[in-house]
Design a protein around this motif. Structure first.
Motif, short mmCIF file in Angstrom:
data_model
loop_
_atom_site.label_atom_id
_atom_site.label_comp_id
_atom_site.label_asym_id
_atom_site.label_seq_id
_atom_site.Cartn_x
_atom_site.Cartn_y
_atom_site.Cartn_z
N LYS A 231 59.17 63.04 35.69
CA LYS A 231 58.36 62.21 36.59
C LYS A 231 57.31 63.04 37.30
O LYS A 231 56.24 62.53 37.62
CB LYS A 231 59.26 61.53 37.62
N GLU A 232 57.59 64.33 37.56
CA GLU A 232 56.62 65.16 38.25
C GLU A 232 55.36 65.34 37.42
O GLU A 232 54.28 65.57 37.95
CB GLU A 232 57.24 66.53 38.56
N ALA A 233 55.49 65.25 36.11
CA ALA A 233 54.33 65.40 35.23
C ALA A 233 53.73 64.04 34.86
O ALA A 233 52.80 63.95 34.08
CB ALA A 233 54.74 66.14 33.96
N GLY A 234 54.24 62.98 35.41
CA GLY A 234 53.82 61.63 35.09
C GLY A 234 55.07 60.76 35.05
O GLY A 234 56.07 61.10 35.64
N ILE A 235 55.06 59.67 34.35
CA ILE A 235 56.24 58.83 34.17
C ILE A 235 56.92 59.25 32.89
O ILE A 235 56.34 59.18 31.82
CB ILE A 235 55.86 57.34 34.13
N GLU A 236 58.16 59.69 33.00
CA GLU A 236 58.90 60.24 31.86
C GLU A 236 59.07 59.19 30.77
O GLU A 236 59.33 58.03 31.05
CB GLU A 236 60.26 60.74 32.37
N GLN A 237 58.89 59.63 29.51
CA GLN A 237 58.82 58.70 28.40
C GLN A 237 60.08 57.85 28.25
O GLN A 237 60.02 56.65 27.98
CB GLN A 237 58.55 59.45 27.09
N LYS A 238 61.23 58.46 28.44
CA LYS A 238 62.47 57.69 28.30
C LYS A 238 62.56 56.61 29.37
O LYS A 238 63.10 55.53 29.12
CB LYS A 238 63.68 58.62 28.37
N ALA A 239 62.04 56.90 30.56
CA ALA A 239 62.04 55.89 31.61
C ALA A 239 61.11 54.74 31.23
O ALA A 239 61.40 53.57 31.51
CB ALA A 239 61.60 56.50 32.93
N VAL A 240 59.99 55.07 30.60
CA VAL A 240 59.06 54.04 30.13
C VAL A 240 59.76 53.15 29.10
O VAL A 240 59.68 51.91 29.17
CB VAL A 240 57.80 54.69 29.52
N GLU A 241 60.45 53.77 28.15
CA GLU A 241 61.14 53.01 27.11
C GLU A 241 62.22 52.12 27.73
O GLU A 241 62.39 50.96 27.33
CB GLU A 241 61.75 53.96 26.09
#
Length: 278
Positions: A231-241
């Motif tokens: 999340k610190e680098a953006g929205i984590e891909q697994k969270a998006v999925e």
């Protein structure tokens, strides 16, 4: 219903998750099957409706192919002289299980075919997903896939590669009683026959293993750390999925945001192109 159940699970502490864990927990499922190969063999026989003479458990491992290619982690990987079996437990629809099954099957073939062997020596390959939700939304308790000719559906390619998806939430529609009882157990219902009772008992026994509990806690902490780091680098891909999957299956913006520790505005941005299931 299913995805809200998964979201609620995300709100629990690691200790609470461990106390509530059943065979539907991926970590528990792996431990039970990996350390009880006779039970894993019986499960394969039950699901595939075949007799298996023996299996060699390979455990949870990463199979590497060529340098630079993506390796895969197989939850339960077993082989014998003629067959290769992969069993995956999937609690939520990640929207990429068909592609994952394709990749798994190809990589297993590479692992099984040694240098100098002919293609005819490829093992029969079974990739089995035990899913809780109906990822195909057709209401079936089981989906078997083989390669057939589109012009003549009676013509099968006979490449001996099989992809099978069992749906725990649709257990009441399956005709095989032993399969029904096992899927019912995965769906969170009380064990009804001897095999399901044995699996349920082994799942409870696993929770009393202090070493496995420590491993699980560390695994959960690492998942949380990876999520926060992402999340610190953006929205984590697994969270998006996860957010897209939950929303597509009818979960509210507010519940998704709370479970993933995100804002409603972030969730709205992620799912803006999706239509929720009613």
């Amino acid at each position: 219903m299913t995805d809200k159940r998964i979201i609620d699970e995300r709100l629990l502490t690691p200790e609470e998750k461990w106390e509530r864990a059943t065979i539907a927990n991926n970590f528990i499922f792996y431990k039970v099957m990996r350390h009880n190969p006779d039970v894993c063999k019986e499960l394969l026989e039950l699901l595939l409706e075949i007799e298996i003479d023996r299996i060699e458990m390979r455990g949870e491992e990463v199979i590497e192919t060529d340098f630079g290619s993506r390796g895969i982690r197989l939850d339960i990987y077993a082989k014998n002289e003629t067959n290769a079996y992969n069993i995956e437990l999937q609690a939520t629809d990640t929207k990429e299980l068909p592609e994952r099954a394709r990749y798994y099957q190809g990589t297993i073939d590479v692992d099984c075919l040694k240098s100098g062997q002919t293609y005819k020596e490829l093992k029969n390959s079974y990739v089995i997903f035990i899913c809780i939700p109906d990822i195909f939304e057709k209401g079936l308790p089981c989906y078997h896939f083989e390669n057939i000719c589109l012009e003549d559906n009676s013509l099968c390619l006979n490449d001996r590669a099989y992809k099978i998806f069992y749906i725990a939430d649709n257990y009441d529609k399956i005709l095989n009683e032993k399969q029904k009882e096992f899927l019912k157990l995965v769906a969170g219902q009380k064990a009804g026959d001897d095999f399901s009772k044995k699996v349920a008992r082994l799942a409870e026994d696993a929770k009393h293993n202090t070493q496995w509990k420590r491993q699980y806690m560390e695994w959960e902490r690492q998942r949380a750390y990876d999520f926060e780091s992402g999340k610190e680098a953006g929205i984590e891909q697994k969270a998006v999925e996860a957010a897209r999957s939950f929303y597509a299956n009818g979960a509210s913006i507010e519940l998704i945001a709370k479970s993933l520790n995100m804002t409603s505005e972030q969730i709205k941005e992620i799912v803006k192109d999706l239509v929720p299931m009613v």
